[in-house]
Enzyme design. Sequence first.
Site, PDB file in Angstrom:
ATOM      1  N   CYS A  24      -5.868  55.038   9.388  1.00  0.00           N
ATOM      2  CA  CYS A  24      -5.095  54.265   8.175  1.00  0.00           C
ATOM      3  C   CYS A  24      -5.883  54.760   7.224  1.00  0.00           C
ATOM      4  O   CYS A  24      -7.269  54.723   6.872  1.00  0.00           O
ATOM      5  CB  CYS A  24      -5.289  52.796   8.309  1.00  0.00           C
ATOM      6  SG  CYS A  24      -4.607  51.995   6.634  1.00  0.00           S
ATOM      7  N   GLN A  72     -15.845  70.911  19.960  1.00  0.00           N
ATOM      8  CA  GLN A  72     -15.639  71.009  18.437  1.00  0.00           C
ATOM      9  C   GLN A  72     -14.010  70.732  18.597  1.00  0.00           C
ATOM     10  O   GLN A  72     -13.280  70.991  17.579  1.00  0.00           O
ATOM     11  CB  GLN A  72     -15.787  72.469  17.906  1.00  0.00           C
ATOM     12  CG  GLN A  72     -17.285  72.606  17.922  1.00  0.00           C
ATOM     13  CD  GLN A  72     -17.429  74.243  17.623  1.00  0.00           C
ATOM     14  OE1 GLN A  72     -17.415  74.732  16.481  1.00  0.00           O
ATOM     15  NE2 GLN A  72     -17.665  74.767  18.686  1.00  0.00           N
ATOM     16  N   ASN A  73     -13.461  70.630  19.872  1.00  0.00           N
ATOM     17  CA  ASN A  73     -12.182  70.558  19.994  1.00  0.00           C
ATOM     18  C   ASN A  73     -11.523  69.226  19.836  1.00  0.00           C
ATOM     19  O   ASN A  73     -12.113  68.180  20.131  1.00  0.00           O
ATOM     20  CB  ASN A  73     -11.843  71.040  21.360  1.00  0.00           C
ATOM     21  CG  ASN A  73     -12.194  72.483  21.803  1.00  0.00           C
ATOM     22  OD1 ASN A  73     -12.405  73.244  20.779  1.00  0.00           O
ATOM     23  ND2 ASN A  73     -12.110  72.811  23.063  1.00  0.00           N
ATOM     24  N   HIS A  77     -15.117  67.054  16.056  1.00  0.00           N
ATOM     25  CA  HIS A  77     -14.205  67.354  14.765  1.00  0.00           C
ATOM     26  C   HIS A  77     -13.324  66.188  15.005  1.00  0.00           C
ATOM     27  O   HIS A  77     -12.090  66.415  14.522  1.00  0.00           O
ATOM     28  CB  HIS A  77     -13.844  68.609  15.099  1.00  0.00           C
ATOM     29  CG  HIS A  77     -14.739  69.619  14.469  1.00  0.00           C
ATOM     30  ND1 HIS A  77     -14.868  70.913  14.680  1.00  0.00           N
ATOM     31  CD2 HIS A  77     -16.025  69.264  13.791  1.00  0.00           C
ATOM     32  CE1 HIS A  77     -15.731  71.607  14.204  1.00  0.00           C
ATOM     33  NE2 HIS A  77     -16.477  70.756  13.537  1.00  0.00           N
TER      34      HIS A  77
HETATM   35  P1  OAD Z   1     -12.839  79.872  17.306  1.00  0.00           P
HETATM   36  O1  OAD Z   1     -11.364  80.227  17.464  1.00  0.00           O
HETATM   37  O2  OAD Z   1     -13.507  80.222  16.069  1.00  0.00           O
HETATM   38  O3  OAD Z   1     -13.355  80.736  18.605  1.00  0.00           O
HETATM   39  C1  OAD Z   1     -12.985  81.004  19.924  1.00  0.00           C
HETATM   40  C2  OAD Z   1     -13.874  81.589  20.778  1.00  0.00           C
HETATM   41  O4  OAD Z   1     -13.623  81.429  22.171  1.00  0.00           O
HETATM   42  C3  OAD Z   1     -14.026  82.914  20.610  1.00  0.00           C
HETATM   43  O5  OAD Z   1     -15.386  83.394  20.327  1.00  0.00           O
HETATM   44  C4  OAD Z   1     -13.136  83.521  21.577  1.00  0.00           C
HETATM   45  O6  OAD Z   1     -13.905  84.975  22.023  1.00  0.00           O
HETATM   46  C5  OAD Z   1     -13.568  82.606  22.784  1.00  0.00           C
HETATM   47  N1  OAD Z   1     -12.766  82.633  23.904  1.00  0.00           N
HETATM   48  C6  OAD Z   1     -11.425  83.074  23.822  1.00  0.00           C
HETATM   49  N2  OAD Z   1     -10.968  82.902  25.019  1.00  0.00           N
HETATM   50  C7  OAD Z   1     -11.887  82.420  25.815  1.00  0.00           C
HETATM   51  C8  OAD Z   1     -11.835  82.031  27.231  1.00  0.00           C
HETATM   52  N3  OAD Z   1     -10.827  82.419  28.070  1.00  0.00           N
HETATM   53  N4  OAD Z   1     -12.978  81.475  27.543  1.00  0.00           N
HETATM   54  C9  OAD Z   1     -14.060  81.525  26.986  1.00  0.00           C
HETATM   55  N5  OAD Z   1     -14.167  81.727  25.644  1.00  0.00           N
HETATM   56  C10 OAD Z   1     -12.950  82.219  25.144  1.00  0.00           C
HETATM   57  O7  OAD Z   1     -12.993  78.420  17.766  1.00  0.00           O
HETATM   58  P2  OAD Z   1     -14.257  77.245  17.559  1.00  0.00           P
HETATM   59  O8  OAD Z   1     -15.448  78.293  17.575  1.00  0.00           O
HETATM   60  O9  OAD Z   1     -14.027  76.525  18.375  1.00  0.00           O
HETATM   61  O10 OAD Z   1     -12.736  73.288  13.074  1.00  0.00           O
HETATM   62  O11 OAD Z   1     -14.227  77.360  15.843  1.00  0.00           O
HETATM   63  C11 OAD Z   1     -14.919  76.111  15.439  1.00  0.00           C
HETATM   64  C12 OAD Z   1     -13.983  75.331  14.525  1.00  0.00           C
HETATM   65  O12 OAD Z   1     -13.602  76.254  13.460  1.00  0.00           O
HETATM   66  C13 OAD Z   1     -12.779  74.493  15.057  1.00  0.00           C
HETATM   67  O13 OAD Z   1     -13.364  73.333  15.605  1.00  0.00           O
HETATM   68  C14 OAD Z   1     -12.086  74.158  14.043  1.00  0.00           C
HETATM   69  C15 OAD Z   1     -12.315  75.531  13.239  1.00  0.00           C
HETATM   70  O14 OAD Z   1     -12.001  75.493  11.900  1.00  0.00           O
HETATM   71  C16 OAD Z   1     -12.110  72.336  12.264  1.00  0.00           C
HETATM   72  O15 OAD Z   1     -10.942  72.407  12.231  1.00  0.00           O
HETATM   73  C17 OAD Z   1     -12.592  71.481  11.536  1.00  0.00           C
END
Ligand code: OAD
Length: 249
Positions: free
Chosen positions: A129, A103-104, A121
């Site tokens: 463009c 998702q990154n 994403h």
């Molecule tokens: P989140 O910020 O929602 O979640 C990050 C997760 O990583 C949390 O569950 C933390 O507990 C965990 N975490 C933190 N540090 C860590 C580490 N060192 N090792 C392992 N895990 C750790 O991020 P995403 O789930 O990626 O979408 O969010 C999903 C989407 O929401 C993103 O891609 C973005 C956002 O809105 C868009 O922008 C379309």
Amino acid sequence: MPQDERIKKLASLLHNAEKITVLTGAGISAESGIPTFRGAEGLWRRHRAEQLATPAAFEKDPRLVWEWYDWRRGIIGSKQPNPGHRVLAGWEKRRPSFCIITQNIDGFHRRAGSENVFELHGNIWKVRCTNEGTVFDNNDTPIGTIPPLCPDCGALLRPHVVWFGESLDMGILNNAFRLSGECDLMFIIGTSAVVQPAASLPLAAREAGSILVEINPDTTPLSPTVDYSFREPSGEILPRIDKALKDLE
Ligand code: OAD
């Protein structure tokens, strides 16, 4: 089961798995110094998503949106992939069938050496463009004139990322569901598992009989469903699993 034994057990599953799929979220890049979205220091705490990461926000104020993305590009560009990214890149080289669905948008998996990567994403290092839809690589930090314009037609360029309210690329999404449904081992690393459709990929894997492994210091809605939970930072636990795997190779 003591931690060392769990790690050995997982290494043996990895060694024997035929198809491995990894789903990553912002947490895998946290130890590189990239803020996650949710949680105490999360990006969405300090910035209102609807003011910055939506098509309407871009239409209203492209300069503001671009300044925010330029700021994020500056942070990401100054950081490096961490041991977690590097372990996954190594597994792709050593395991028969291995892919990452992320998702990154930071591009760190590829920078660490992974090639079989599906970016659900988009990617912050690509621009698109708004007129012709052409996608260009752009690694400039700072990006220069804000908002940047298309070198071909002069229209506004936008970040090649998925904003709130936008659809994901169907080709990438179909591949992600196929690869989740086909794997026998799935890792779910550093995602809060609350954003769809990414959060449904582990369920597709589960339904198809895959073993699920979650790596996350916190619990998530998926935690009750998984077979193995490692409540530690991915940059620490992945190298330990890798060491146990190397002992078997
Ligand atoms: P989140 O910020 O929602 O979640 C990050 C997760 O990583 C949390 O569950 C933390 O507990 C965990 N975490 C933190 N540090 C860590 C580490 N060192 N090792 C392992 N895990 C750790 O991020 P995403 O789930 O990626 O979408 O969010 C999903 C989407 O929401 C993103 O891609 C973005 C956002 O809105 C868009 O922008 C379309």
